[in-house]
Design a protein around this motif. Structure first.
Motif, PDB file in Angstrom:
ATOM      1  N   GLU A  79       0.827  -1.210   0.000  1.00  0.00           N
ATOM      2  CA  GLU A  79       0.000   0.000   0.000  1.00  0.00           C
ATOM      3  C   GLU A  79       0.859   1.257   0.000  1.00  0.00           C
ATOM      4  O   GLU A  79       0.547   2.227  -0.701  1.00  0.00           O
ATOM      5  N   ARG A  80       1.932   1.206   0.787  1.00  0.00           N
ATOM      6  CA  ARG A  80       2.826   2.368   0.844  1.00  0.00           C
ATOM      7  C   ARG A  80       3.506   2.600  -0.504  1.00  0.00           C
ATOM      8  O   ARG A  80       3.604   3.737  -0.963  1.00  0.00           O
ATOM      9  N   ASP A  81       3.961   1.516  -1.144  1.00  0.00           N
ATOM     10  CA  ASP A  81       4.598   1.641  -2.460  1.00  0.00           C
ATOM     11  C   ASP A  81       3.621   2.211  -3.484  1.00  0.00           C
ATOM     12  O   ASP A  81       3.984   3.062  -4.297  1.00  0.00           O
ATOM     13  N   ALA A  82       2.376   1.713  -3.449  1.00  0.00           N
ATOM     14  CA  ALA A  82       1.361   2.199  -4.390  1.00  0.00           C
ATOM     15  C   ALA A  82       1.067   3.672  -4.153  1.00  0.00           C
ATOM     16  O   ALA A  82       0.938   4.464  -5.104  1.00  0.00           O
ATOM     17  N   GLN A  83       0.984   4.063  -2.878  1.00  0.00           N
ATOM     18  CA  GLN A  83       0.717   5.472  -2.560  1.00  0.00           C
ATOM     19  C   GLN A  83       1.864   6.366  -3.026  1.00  0.00           C
ATOM     20  O   GLN A  83       1.635   7.446  -3.597  1.00  0.00           O
ATOM     21  N   GLU A  84       3.114   5.924  -2.800  1.00  0.00           N
ATOM     22  CA  GLU A  84       4.269   6.711  -3.231  1.00  0.00           C
ATOM     23  C   GLU A  84       4.308   6.830  -4.748  1.00  0.00           C
ATOM     24  O   GLU A  84       4.668   7.877  -5.293  1.00  0.00           O
ATOM     25  N   ALA A  85       3.946   5.732  -5.447  1.00  0.00           N
ATOM     26  CA  ALA A  85       3.914   5.769  -6.920  1.00  0.00           C
ATOM     27  C   ALA A  85       2.862   6.766  -7.406  1.00  0.00           C
ATOM     28  O   ALA A  85       3.095   7.526  -8.352  1.00  0.00           O
ATOM     29  N   GLN A  86       1.702   6.783  -6.748  1.00  0.00           N
ATOM     30  CA  GLN A  86       0.648   7.742  -7.105  1.00  0.00           C
ATOM     31  C   GLN A  86       1.105   9.176  -6.861  1.00  0.00           C
ATOM     32  O   GLN A  86       0.845  10.067  -7.680  1.00  0.00           O
ATOM     33  N   GLU A  87       1.795   9.386  -5.751  1.00  0.00           N
ATOM     34  CA  GLU A  87       2.286  10.730  -5.440  1.00  0.00           C
ATOM     35  C   GLU A  87       3.332  11.187  -6.453  1.00  0.00           C
ATOM     36  O   GLU A  87       3.349  12.350  -6.857  1.00  0.00           O
ATOM     37  N   ARG A  88       4.221  10.254  -6.858  1.00  0.00           N
ATOM     38  CA  ARG A  88       5.221  10.616  -7.879  1.00  0.00           C
ATOM     39  C   ARG A  88       4.556  10.954  -9.203  1.00  0.00           C
ATOM     40  O   ARG A  88       4.936  11.925  -9.877  1.00  0.00           O
ATOM     41  N   GLU A  89       3.543  10.163  -9.571  1.00  0.00           N
ATOM     42  CA  GLU A  89       2.835  10.427 -10.826  1.00  0.00           C
ATOM     43  C   GLU A  89       2.099  11.761 -10.757  1.00  0.00           C
ATOM     44  O   GLU A  89       2.103  12.537 -11.725  1.00  0.00           O
ATOM     45  N   ALA A  90       1.483  12.036  -9.612  1.00  0.00           N
ATOM     46  CA  ALA A  90       0.780  13.311  -9.450  1.00  0.00           C
ATOM     47  C   ALA A  90       1.762  14.475  -9.522  1.00  0.00           C
ATOM     48  O   ALA A  90       1.455  15.522 -10.114  1.00  0.00           O
ATOM     49  N   GLN A  91       2.952  14.310  -8.946  1.00  0.00           N
ATOM     50  CA  GLN A  91       3.967  15.358  -8.996  1.00  0.00           C
ATOM     51  C   GLN A  91       4.426  15.598 -10.428  1.00  0.00           C
ATOM     52  O   GLN A  91       4.584  16.749 -10.856  1.00  0.00           O
ATOM     53  N   ARG A  92       4.640  14.498 -11.176  1.00  0.00           N
ATOM     54  CA  ARG A  92       5.043  14.651 -12.590  1.00  0.00           C
ATOM     55  C   ARG A  92       3.968  15.375 -13.391  1.00  0.00           C
ATOM     56  O   ARG A  92       4.273  16.223 -14.235  1.00  0.00           O
ATOM     57  N   GLU A  93       2.706  15.047 -13.101  1.00  0.00           N
ATOM     58  CA  GLU A  93       1.609  15.699 -13.814  1.00  0.00           C
ATOM     59  C   GLU A  93       1.546  17.187 -13.463  1.00  0.00           C
ATOM     60  O   GLU A  93       1.332  18.034 -14.346  1.00  0.00           O
ATOM     61  N   ARG A  94       1.741  17.526 -12.187  1.00  0.00           N
ATOM     62  CA  ARG A  94       1.759  18.943 -11.798  1.00  0.00           C
ATOM     63  C   ARG A  94       2.889  19.696 -12.495  1.00  0.00           C
ATOM     64  O   ARG A  94       2.706  20.828 -12.961  1.00  0.00           O
ATOM     65  N   GLU A  95       4.054  19.061 -12.567  1.00  0.00           N
ATOM     66  CA  GLU A  95       5.193  19.703 -13.221  1.00  0.00           C
ATOM     67  C   GLU A  95       4.934  19.880 -14.719  1.00  0.00           C
ATOM     68  O   GLU A  95       5.282  20.907 -15.300  1.00  0.00           O
ATOM     69  N   ARG A  96       4.314  18.860 -15.336  1.00  0.00           N
ATOM     70  CA  ARG A  96       4.002  18.964 -16.768  1.00  0.00           C
ATOM     71  C   ARG A  96       3.019  20.105 -17.032  1.00  0.00           C
ATOM     72  O   ARG A  96       3.209  20.912 -17.954  1.00  0.00           O
ATOM     73  N   LEU A  97       1.979  20.193 -16.207  1.00  0.00           N
ATOM     74  CA  LEU A  97       0.993  21.263 -16.377  1.00  0.00           C
ATOM     75  C   LEU A  97       1.613  22.632 -16.132  1.00  0.00           C
ATOM     76  O   LEU A  97       1.304  23.597 -16.846  1.00  0.00           O
ATOM     77  N   ALA A  98       2.494  22.719 -15.132  1.00  0.00           N
ATOM     78  CA  ALA A  98       3.156  23.999 -14.856  1.00  0.00           C
ATOM     79  C   ALA A  98       4.036  24.408 -16.029  1.00  0.00           C
ATOM     80  O   ALA A  98       4.077  25.589 -16.408  1.00  0.00           O
ATOM     81  N   GLN A  99       4.743  23.449 -16.622  1.00  0.00           N
ATOM     82  CA  GLN A  99       5.598  23.749 -17.772  1.00  0.00           C
ATOM     83  C   GLN A  99       4.763  24.190 -18.972  1.00  0.00           C
ATOM     84  O   GLN A  99       5.110  25.150 -19.674  1.00  0.00           O
ATOM     85  N   GLU A 100       3.646  23.498 -19.212  1.00  0.00           N
ATOM     86  CA  GLU A 100       2.758  23.886 -20.319  1.00  0.00           C
ATOM     87  C   GLU A 100       2.229  25.301 -20.110  1.00  0.00           C
ATOM     88  O   GLU A 100       2.169  26.101 -21.051  1.00  0.00           O
ATOM     89  N   HIS A 101       1.817  25.586 -18.867  1.00  0.00           N
ATOM     90  CA  HIS A 101       1.287  26.923 -18.559  1.00  0.00           C
ATOM     91  C   HIS A 101       2.364  27.985 -18.776  1.00  0.00           C
ATOM     92  O   HIS A 101       2.103  29.030 -19.377  1.00  0.00           O
ATOM     93  N   TYR A 102       3.585  27.688 -18.325  1.00  0.00           N
ATOM     94  CA  TYR A 102       4.685  28.638 -18.477  1.00  0.00           C
ATOM     95  C   TYR A 102       4.954  28.922 -19.959  1.00  0.00           C
ATOM     96  O   TYR A 102       5.068  30.070 -20.384  1.00  0.00           O
TER      97      TYR A 102
END
Length: 198
Positions: A79-102
């Motif tokens: 469960e912890r590994d799955a949660q960390e993987a979700q958090e990493r994916e969410a972080q990558r998505e936030r960074e991608r959206l921020a880069q697109e916006h920039y």
């Protein structure tokens, strides 16, 4: 994750004798009669110690506990590994959206700058496009500086038979190159930053 081994202060591979000695020490330390003024806390700890000892002193109960605990640890880790993987994916998505916006905000600022609008207009346009004030100011300043550098004329060069004056011996070549064409160096920097091509 706290275990009953930790409650008694022994390792998971402790022998029965080690478990008995640890139980006696812990029971003496937390017996309610030995903790005046902290009876409620001592009673709760004493009960945990007794329950831990009851399991670990019985070979069959200890085996079952170890198996169940191992399964729970595996489930918890999964469960912890799955949660960390979700958090990493969410972080990558936030960074991608921020880069697109920039990139979108830079493109908008460049379009308005090319149309001849000044820095304050660029800033206002970016604010109107849901760009936060700090980022809007940075982009407006950068794009306006780039446009100003593009507009400044190239220094005129005169054709002459005379030999150019020698450079001072202590001046580094890189400094001479930069001073010879500051606008070109500035444009090159901003083109690299924004990925622009003339």
């Amino acid at each position: 994750m706290t275990t009953i081994y930790a409650t008694l202060g022994v390792q998971p591979d402790a022998t029965l004798d080690e478990i008995k000695r640890a139980y006696r020490r812990a029971a003496m330390k937390w017996h309610p009669d030995r903790n005046p003024g902290r009876e409620a806390e001592a009673y709760a700890a004493f009960q945990e110690i007794r329950e831990a000892y009851a399991i670990l002193s019985d070979a069959e109960q200890r085996r079952v506990y170890d198996e169940v605990f191992a399964q729970e640890m595996q489930r918890w880790q999964a469960e912890r590994d799955a949660q960390e993987a979700q958090e990493r994916e969410a972080q990558r998505e936030r960074e991608r959206l921020a880069q697109e916006h920039y990139e979108k905000m830079v493109a908008i600022a460049m379009r308005f700058a090319d149309a001849g609008h000044n820095r304050d207009v660029l800033f206002g346009v970016l604010l109107g496009r849901d760009c936060d004030a700090e980022l809007a100011a940075r982009i407006a300043d950068s794009v306006w500086a780039l446009q100003e550098a593009r507009r400044s004329p190239e220094p005129a060069t005169e054709v002459s038979d005379a030999q150019p004056a020698p450079a001072p011996e202590d001046a580094p070549a890189s400094k001479l190159d930069e001073s010879a064409s500051p606008r070109r160096a500035f444009e090159s920097f901003w083109q690299g930053l924004f990925g622009l091509r003339q």
